[in-house]
Design a protein around this motif. Structure first.
Motif, PDB file in Angstrom:
ATOM      1  N   SER A  87      -0.310   8.013  -9.630  1.00  0.00           N
ATOM      2  CA  SER A  87      -1.641   8.394  -9.204  1.00  0.00           C
ATOM      3  C   SER A  87      -1.703   8.705  -7.719  1.00  0.00           C
ATOM      4  N   LEU A  88      -0.631   8.471  -7.004  1.00  0.00           N
ATOM      5  CA  LEU A  88      -0.649   8.753  -5.569  1.00  0.00           C
ATOM      6  C   LEU A  88      -0.404  10.242  -5.333  1.00  0.00           C
ATOM      7  N   PRO A  89      -0.959  10.775  -4.235  1.00  0.00           N
ATOM      8  CA  PRO A  89      -0.642  12.164  -3.882  1.00  0.00           C
ATOM      9  C   PRO A  89       0.862  12.306  -3.631  1.00  0.00           C
ATOM     10  N   PRO A  90       1.399  13.513  -3.808  1.00  0.00           N
ATOM     11  CA  PRO A  90       2.853  13.700  -3.777  1.00  0.00           C
ATOM     12  C   PRO A  90       3.516  13.161  -2.512  1.00  0.00           C
ATOM     13  N   PHE A  91       2.893  13.386  -1.338  1.00  0.00           N
ATOM     14  CA  PHE A  91       3.597  12.930  -0.129  1.00  0.00           C
ATOM     15  C   PHE A  91       3.669  11.405  -0.083  1.00  0.00           C
ATOM     16  N   MET A  92       2.622  10.763  -0.664  1.00  0.00           N
ATOM     17  CA  MET A  92       2.651   9.304  -0.720  1.00  0.00           C
ATOM     18  C   MET A  92       3.744   8.824  -1.667  1.00  0.00           C
ATOM     19  N   GLN A  93       3.935   9.596  -2.742  1.00  0.00           N
ATOM     20  CA  GLN A  93       4.983   9.197  -3.686  1.00  0.00           C
ATOM     21  C   GLN A  93       6.347   9.283  -3.022  1.00  0.00           C
ATOM     22  N   THR A  94       6.515  10.305  -2.179  1.00  0.00           N
ATOM     23  CA  THR A  94       7.770  10.419  -1.444  1.00  0.00           C
ATOM     24  C   THR A  94       7.891   9.258  -0.460  1.00  0.00           C
ATOM     25  N   LEU A  95       6.785   9.016   0.256  1.00  0.00           N
ATOM     26  CA  LEU A  95       6.771   7.941   1.249  1.00  0.00           C
ATOM     27  C   LEU A  95       7.127   6.606   0.606  1.00  0.00           C
ATOM     28  N   SER A  96       6.625   6.411  -0.611  1.00  0.00           N
ATOM     29  CA  SER A  96       6.832   5.113  -1.252  1.00  0.00           C
ATOM     30  C   SER A  96       8.319   4.840  -1.472  1.00  0.00           C
ATOM     31  N   LEU A  97       9.098   5.901  -1.517  1.00  0.00           N
ATOM     32  CA  LEU A  97      10.534   5.690  -1.740  1.00  0.00           C
ATOM     33  C   LEU A  97      11.247   5.241  -0.469  1.00  0.00           C
ATOM     34  N   PHE A  98      10.484   5.102   0.611  1.00  0.00           N
ATOM     35  CA  PHE A  98      11.077   4.508   1.807  1.00  0.00           C
ATOM     36  C   PHE A  98      10.888   3.002   1.820  1.00  0.00           C
ATOM     37  N   LEU A 106       0.828  -1.200   0.000  1.00  0.00           N
ATOM     38  CA  LEU A 106       0.000   0.000   0.000  1.00  0.00           C
ATOM     39  C   LEU A 106       0.866   1.255   0.000  1.00  0.00           C
ATOM     40  N   ILE A 107       1.853   1.265   0.897  1.00  0.00           N
ATOM     41  CA  ILE A 107       2.723   2.445   0.986  1.00  0.00           C
ATOM     42  C   ILE A 107       3.524   2.610  -0.298  1.00  0.00           C
ATOM     43  N   GLY A 108       4.001   1.496  -0.802  1.00  0.00           N
ATOM     44  CA  GLY A 108       4.845   1.556  -1.988  1.00  0.00           C
ATOM     45  C   GLY A 108       4.073   1.875  -3.256  1.00  0.00           C
ATOM     46  N   GLY A 109       2.738   1.739  -3.190  1.00  0.00           N
ATOM     47  CA  GLY A 109       1.917   2.105  -4.331  1.00  0.00           C
ATOM     48  C   GLY A 109       1.741   0.999  -5.354  1.00  0.00           C
ATOM     49  N   ASN A 110       1.915  -0.264  -4.913  1.00  0.00           N
ATOM     50  CA  ASN A 110       1.842  -1.357  -5.874  1.00  0.00           C
ATOM     51  C   ASN A 110       0.453  -1.575  -6.450  1.00  0.00           C
ATOM     52  N   GLY A 116       8.632   0.332  -3.453  1.00  0.00           N
ATOM     53  CA  GLY A 116       8.475   1.630  -4.103  1.00  0.00           C
ATOM     54  C   GLY A 116       9.580   1.841  -5.125  1.00  0.00           C
ATOM     55  N   TRP A 117      10.791   1.503  -4.734  1.00  0.00           N
ATOM     56  CA  TRP A 117      11.920   1.654  -5.650  1.00  0.00           C
ATOM     57  C   TRP A 117      11.828   0.669  -6.813  1.00  0.00           C
ATOM     58  N   ALA A 118      11.327  -0.520  -6.493  1.00  0.00           N
ATOM     59  CA  ALA A 118      11.160  -1.504  -7.560  1.00  0.00           C
ATOM     60  C   ALA A 118      10.195  -0.967  -8.611  1.00  0.00           C
ATOM     61  N   LEU A 119       9.120  -0.315  -8.126  1.00  0.00           N
ATOM     62  CA  LEU A 119       8.137   0.232  -9.054  1.00  0.00           C
ATOM     63  C   LEU A 119       8.741   1.330  -9.919  1.00  0.00           C
ATOM     64  N   VAL A 120       9.565   2.165  -9.279  1.00  0.00           N
ATOM     65  CA  VAL A 120      10.229   3.214 -10.053  1.00  0.00           C
ATOM     66  C   VAL A 120      11.017   2.572 -11.193  1.00  0.00           C
ATOM     67  N   GLY A 121      11.781   1.532 -10.836  1.00  0.00           N
ATOM     68  CA  GLY A 121      12.607   0.866 -11.841  1.00  0.00           C
ATOM     69  C   GLY A 121      11.783   0.218 -12.932  1.00  0.00           C
ATOM     70  N   PHE A 122      10.796  -0.600 -12.513  1.00  0.00           N
ATOM     71  CA  PHE A 122       9.980  -1.296 -13.511  1.00  0.00           C
ATOM     72  C   PHE A 122       9.175  -0.297 -14.340  1.00  0.00           C
ATOM     73  N   GLY A 123       8.724   0.790 -13.681  1.00  0.00           N
ATOM     74  CA  GLY A 123       7.967   1.814 -14.394  1.00  0.00           C
ATOM     75  C   GLY A 123       8.823   2.473 -15.472  1.00  0.00           C
ATOM     76  N   ARG A 124      10.070   2.742 -15.125  1.00  0.00           N
ATOM     77  CA  ARG A 124      10.949   3.368 -16.121  1.00  0.00           C
ATOM     78  C   ARG A 124      11.152   2.450 -17.316  1.00  0.00           C
ATOM     79  N   LEU A 125      11.169   1.155 -17.044  1.00  0.00           N
ATOM     80  CA  LEU A 125      11.363   0.210 -18.146  1.00  0.00           C
ATOM     81  C   LEU A 125      10.111   0.101 -18.997  1.00  0.00           C
ATOM     82  N   SER A 126       8.958  -0.144 -18.335  1.00  0.00           N
ATOM     83  CA  SER A 126       7.763  -0.461 -19.113  1.00  0.00           C
ATOM     84  C   SER A 126       7.024   0.799 -19.556  1.00  0.00           C
ATOM     85  N   GLN A 127       7.056   1.868 -18.755  1.00  0.00           N
ATOM     86  CA  GLN A 127       6.262   3.041 -19.081  1.00  0.00           C
ATOM     87  C   GLN A 127       7.051   4.109 -19.834  1.00  0.00           C
TER      88      GLN A 127
END
Ligand SMILES: Nc1ncnc2c1ncn2[C@@H]1O[C@H](COP(=O)(O)OP(=O)(O)OP(=O)(O)O)[C@@H](O)[C@H]1O
Ligand SMILES: [Mg+2]
Lengths: 312, 412
Positions: free
Chosen positions: B350-361, B340-344, B365-376
């Motif tokens: 689509s998450l509010p900005p503070f949640m996007q920051t939180l997800s990087l903890f 939930l926190i990571g935004g999976n 969250g970091w995995a999503l950033v990586g996979f998102g950069r690849l697929s999106q």
């Protein structure tokens, strides 16, 4: 000849509690040594240190003369450890379990298959080898548990209360197997709180209480050391005081144990004196409810040494 | 090996490792994918005190905002209309632009005004309504509200961009010449501004392809894989706690095998199983849905880094548990909280900005950033070095910590 197992002054503390407080003993080839003691005496703790499962606070362990540290693998291959609690993977078959543990001891290929069959034969589970351990009865699980410790032909077999909660048939099979292994030259360390098992199996017995070996020897030596005489037990219905008085007069050398409704008499040749004593008591108007001859045995020794009944 | 066989026999492990991520990825993918292509979300735009220059300028900005397919924009609304439709839920959210931005008759004051006001845009892109006279009318869906704000920020960014360029250009070229009428200067100014506003700026939903179905699964599949990596690894590590209970751990410790080797074997079997499950999911989604996870080298690198990080964390947590039940709870509950926190469970961005920051903890969250950069975003291996570095560090810390911890558990 070096002993198969030598322990010297083993000590283990759990916080303030001294679980094992300076235990030393030796086991020779072909010998079965029993650790006999009540719950919480420190048997499992001692065994765990002897097998290198548990770091000791003090003391030494030698297997076939080689010092054992709790990380050493050199010595561990000589030990076959059968834990008190069942230690097998329930969802796979007994032979797969044995194969897995056998591999840990370096057994492979045909050798492994042969040993799996042999050990299952020894514990009488050969016809169930393909069955999952989970489908076994309690007694069968126990036997499978032992098989896993036997696989690699250890020079020392360590059995921690292998017959607890086992039906008489399985129990007999286990005891039989253990005594055969002993006859074949395996050294066996056996813990139990069943007196009969210790008497039947063990060449020497250490009586453990509160983390110490309070007495050690063969069954006969132990009985001798404690000096237990023959004992008779006379159940009394009435005239209790009178009965005590008569017995003191007739057997001045005997020590009397005054129970609630019985009197215990310990004296030389007590059984042969029994008819006489009973006759005198009855003729003096004492009603006797029961007469029992108690032969000296480990139980008596144990009671005397520890002040405890072995079983709760 | 035996560990792997045991896990294959364990039905719950099978479900978490292989079936669940595939099912969830498909469901989420289809849900978001299909509905998006038909455009579920309508954002309204209205002008208060419309002024034709500003209207044209913002239209130019909007046109270049490259909105994702799921968002339809309704521009022909009055303020009252917009507010009414949002209330009726016909429109998910709306943006109200102040059309009287500056005064076209006084170019100096306009430029000064705009510069002063708009400088705030870049600092707080989502607070623009206060500074710049943009109102975001949010409907019941907060997701829509977020999107509306994002669109507002994006349009403003473009307007600002345009005005900035126009300001520089006009002051260079013409100065504020007294010989040219003010109204002509204003016209020129806005012409320049309009054409500059088309310069694309980043929008929070960066990829215009998001929502074509194919890429949605390409996003959600690794996303779900990450969650179930954690839970699956936790359930795998549970077997260590379980073995302590079953006593087989004592038997292993009694055997002539180094405890390090036992620990290593346990961890390795969990990690291998996890890797297999991720790669299987990759294969399945590509074959069945024609999904694209992006550049294969990048995907492989991300899969390995993510697996190590998620498994390390999960195994460590589980090894702290005293009982099997605790271990189970730890992996499932912590797993879903992390997800939930990571935004999976949400579309990217689509998450509010503070949640996007939180997800990087969170590692996921970091995995999503990586996979998102690849697929999106279609980036290659070099684009994911950052996430790989973070995940690698997490993996290192927790794998080492777990090795020590399990080593202690085995030695009783
Ligand atoms: N892990 C532990 N932590 C704290 N105390 C322990 C631990 N293991 C054993 N003890 C304590 O050490 C003492 C000896 O325990 P041990 O298990 O060796 O007894 P035992 O003779 O095997 O008893 P039983 O016949 O019930 O198996 C007990 O008082 C027990 O409570
Ligand atoms: Mg015990």
């Amino acid at each position: 000849m070096t002993s198969v197992l030598t322990t010297k002054n083993l000590v283990k503390r759990y916080g303030d509690r001294l679980a094992v407080d300076g235990i030393s003993f030796e086991i020779q080839r072909g010998e079965c040594y029993g650790l006999l003691g009540p719950n919480g005496a420190g048997k499992t703790t001692t065994i765990s240190m002897a097998c290198g499962l548990l770091a000791r606070d003090n003391g030494e362990v030698y297997i076939n003369g080689i010092p054992l540290t709790h990380r050493s693998i050199e010595t561990k291959k000589y030990i076959g450890y059968v834990p008190q609690d069942l230690a097998l993977y329930p969802e796979i078959s007994v032979s797969d379990n044995l194969r897995f543990f056998g591999k840990l001891y370096g057994l492979v290929g045909e050798d492994l298959e042969k040993r799996v069959d042999q050990t299952l034969e020894i514990v009488g589970l050969k016809d169930r080898k393909k069955d999952k351990v989970a489908s076994f009865s309690g007694g069968m699980k126990r036997r499978a548990n032992i098989a896993a410790g036997l696989l690699h032909k250890p020079s020392l077999l360590v059995l921690d209360e292998p017959t607890v909660g086992v039906d008489p048939q399985s129990r007999n099979a286990i005891l039989e197997a253990v005594s055969v292994l002993g006859d074949e030259g395996m050294a066996i360390l056996y813990t139990t709180h069943y007196m009969e098992e210790a008497e039947r199996l063990c060449d020497r017995i250490g009586i453990v209480d509160l983390g110490k070996i309070v007495e050690e020897g063969t069954k006969e030596e132990l009985v001798e050391k404690v000096g237990t005489k023959d004992r008779i037990r006379i159940g009394i219905r009435n005239n209790y005081e009178l009965a005590v008085k008569i017995l003191k007069e007739k057997e001045p050398s005997a020590s009397l144990e005054l129970g609630n409704n019985f009197i215990g008499v310990s004296t030389e040749n007590a059984p042969s004196k029994l008819p006489d004593l009973a006759g005198i008591l009855v003729s003096n108007g004492v009603e006797i409810s029961s007469l029992v001859v108690v032969e000296p045995n480990l139980e008596a020794v144990f009671l005397k040494l520890t002040g405890k009944e072995l079983r709760d | 090996m035996l560990d792997i066989r045991r896990r294959l026999l364990d039905k719950s492990a099978l479900i978490t490792s292989f079936v669940a991520p595939f099912l969830l990825a498909s469901i989420l993918g289809l849900a978001f994918g299909n509905s998006q292509s038909s455009g579920v979300m309508t954002i309204g735009i209205a002008f208060s005190n419309p002024n034709s220059y500003v209207r044209n300028l913002s239209n130019a900005g909007l046109a270049s905002a490259s909105l994702p397919a799921l968002i339809k924009v309704d521009k022909n609304l009055t303020v009252a209309n917009l507010e009414h439709e949002v209330k009726l839920n016909k429109i998910s959210a709306g943006v109200i632009l102040d059309g009287s931005l500056g005064s076209p008759s006084n170019i100096e004051s306009l430029v000064n005004d705009v510069n002063g006001l708009l400088s705030a845009t870049f600092v707080h892109p989502n607070d623009t309504k206060v500074n710049i006279g943009i109102d975001v009318v949010s409907g019941s869906s907060s997701l829509a509200g977020q999107v509306a704000q994002g669109i507002a920020a994006s349009i403003l960014g473009r307007i600002y961009n345009g005005i900035l360029v126009a300001t520089v250009v006009s002051s260079n070229r013409t100065g504020y010449s007294a010989t040219i009428p003010k109204s002509e200067q204003t016209k020129t100014f806005f012409r320049i501004a309009e054409s500059s506003a088309i310069t694309p700026l980043p929008f929070i939903l960066k990829n215009d392809n998001f929502g074509t179905g194919r890429n949605v699964i390409g996003y959600f599949a690794p996303s779900m894989a990450v969650v179930f990596l954690f839970i699956g690894a936790g359930l795998g590590a549970r077997s260590i706690v379980q073995e302590r209970g079953e006593g087989t751990l004592a038997r292993l410790a009694a055997s002539p095998v180094k405890s390090g080797a036992i620990v290593f074997g346990k961890m390795a079997s969990i990690i291998v199983m996890s890797l297999v499950s991720v790669f299987l999911l990759w294969g399945e989604t590509v074959l069945i849905f024609g999904a694209s996870w992006g550049d294969p080298t990048g995907v492989i690198a991300m899969c390995v880094a993510t697996t190590l990080a998620m498994c390390g964390l999960s195994i460590f947590l589980t090894s702290l548990a005293k009982t099997e039940q605790q271990a189970f709870n730890a992996s499932v509950i912590v797993g879903f909280v992390l997800a939930l926190i990571g935004g999976n469970f949400f579309p990217p961005g689509s998450l509010p900005p503070f949640m996007q920051t939180l997800s990087l903890f969170t590692p996921n969250g970091w995995a999503l950033v990586g996979f998102g950069r690849l697929s999106q975003e279609g980036l290659g291996f070099t684009g994911i070095l950052g996430p790989i570095e973070v995940l690698g560090s997490i993996a290192l810390v927790f794998v080492v910590a777990s090795l020590f911890r399990i080593g202690r558990v085995i030695e009783l």
